[in-house]
Design an enzyme around this catalytic site. Sequence first.
Site, short mmCIF file in Angstrom:
data_model
loop_
_atom_site.label_atom_id
_atom_site.label_comp_id
_atom_site.label_asym_id
_atom_site.label_seq_id
_atom_site.Cartn_x
_atom_site.Cartn_y
_atom_site.Cartn_z
N ASP A 24 -106.32 49.53 -3.05
CA ASP A 24 -106.30 48.71 -2.03
C ASP A 24 -106.13 49.36 -0.53
OD1 ASP A 24 -103.74 49.89 -2.47
OD2 ASP A 24 -102.89 48.33 -3.25
N ASN A 44 -91.72 42.88 -6.87
CA ASN A 44 -91.73 41.50 -7.39
C ASN A 44 -92.89 41.28 -8.44
OD1 ASN A 44 -94.15 42.14 -5.89
ND2 ASN A 44 -94.10 40.22 -4.62
N HIS A 53 -95.94 42.91 -8.46
CA HIS A 53 -97.15 42.93 -8.16
C HIS A 53 -97.81 44.34 -8.44
CE1 HIS A 53 -95.95 44.93 -4.00
NE2 HIS A 53 -96.88 45.75 -4.59
N GLU A 87 -100.27 39.78 -5.60
CA GLU A 87 -98.90 39.42 -5.52
C GLU A 87 -98.77 37.98 -6.35
OE1 GLU A 87 -96.95 40.43 -3.43
OE2 GLU A 87 -97.55 40.95 -1.65
#
Length: 232
Positions: free
Chosen positions: A67, A134, A136, A141
Site C-alpha cells: 500500500d 482493528n 485490517h 479496513e
Amino acid sequence: MRIIKAKDYDAMSRAAAHIIAAQIQLKPNCVLGLATGSSPIGTYKQLIEWNKAGDLDFSAVRSVNLDEYAGLTPDHDQSYAYFMRHNLFDHVNIDLANTNVPSGVNGDGECERYDKLIADFGGIDLQLLGLGVNGHIGFNEPDDHFSLGTHKVTLTESTRDANKRFFTSIDEVPTHAYTMGVRDIMQAQRVLMVASGANKAQAIKDAFFGPVTPQVPASILQYHKDFILVAD
C-alpha cells in the site's frame, strides 16, 4: 494455519526473517509482497544483516508492496516508498527497478496498473503482513464486504490515530490510501504475518479464533492454504 509463538520482538523478527530467507534461497527470483509499519522493521534488519554477511542474495528478487498513502510522493519522508528504501532496499543488493510500491499520486488508474503488474509477475510467492488493531491487513479496513483488487480506501479514524505518531499532527495524516485487495493477498502462495505488542492481542483473537467476517479483514486468512502467524 500455523502459529509461531516468539518470546519477544527480536525472536519474532528472526523467525519471520528465516521464513523469508528460505523463500529467497528456494527461488532466487521470487516475488515478495512486502509490508510497512513498526512490526516488520526487525525482520528487515535481520535480512539486511544476512545480506551484508554474504549469506542472502537479493539480486534477482522482485517485490510488490501492499500500500501507499494517497497524495504522498515517493520522496515524502512518510511515504511507504521512502520507508522501504530507508528500512530495506537501500541496504541490500536488490535491483531498485524490481521494487514496486503503489503510486500515491497517479490517480485511480494506479489500481488497474498495479493489479496488472502483480499478474504479469505471475502472482506473489510470499506475502508479508502486519496486523492493524482493528484487524485490517494492508489498508483493507473493516467493511461489509471483502475487497478484490487494488483500490483506493478511506482510512478509518482508528487507523489514522494509530499512524499519527509518524506525523506532526493528526491533520497531516492522509485520509486515503491505495492498497492491494484481499484477493491479491489470498492469491499469494504463502502468507506470513508478524504481530507484535499487547495491543494486537484482541485483533489476533478476533481474526483467528472468531468468525470469518469483513468486519475483521484479517479473518479471511483462516481460509488461506499456507498461512503463518508469528507473534510475540
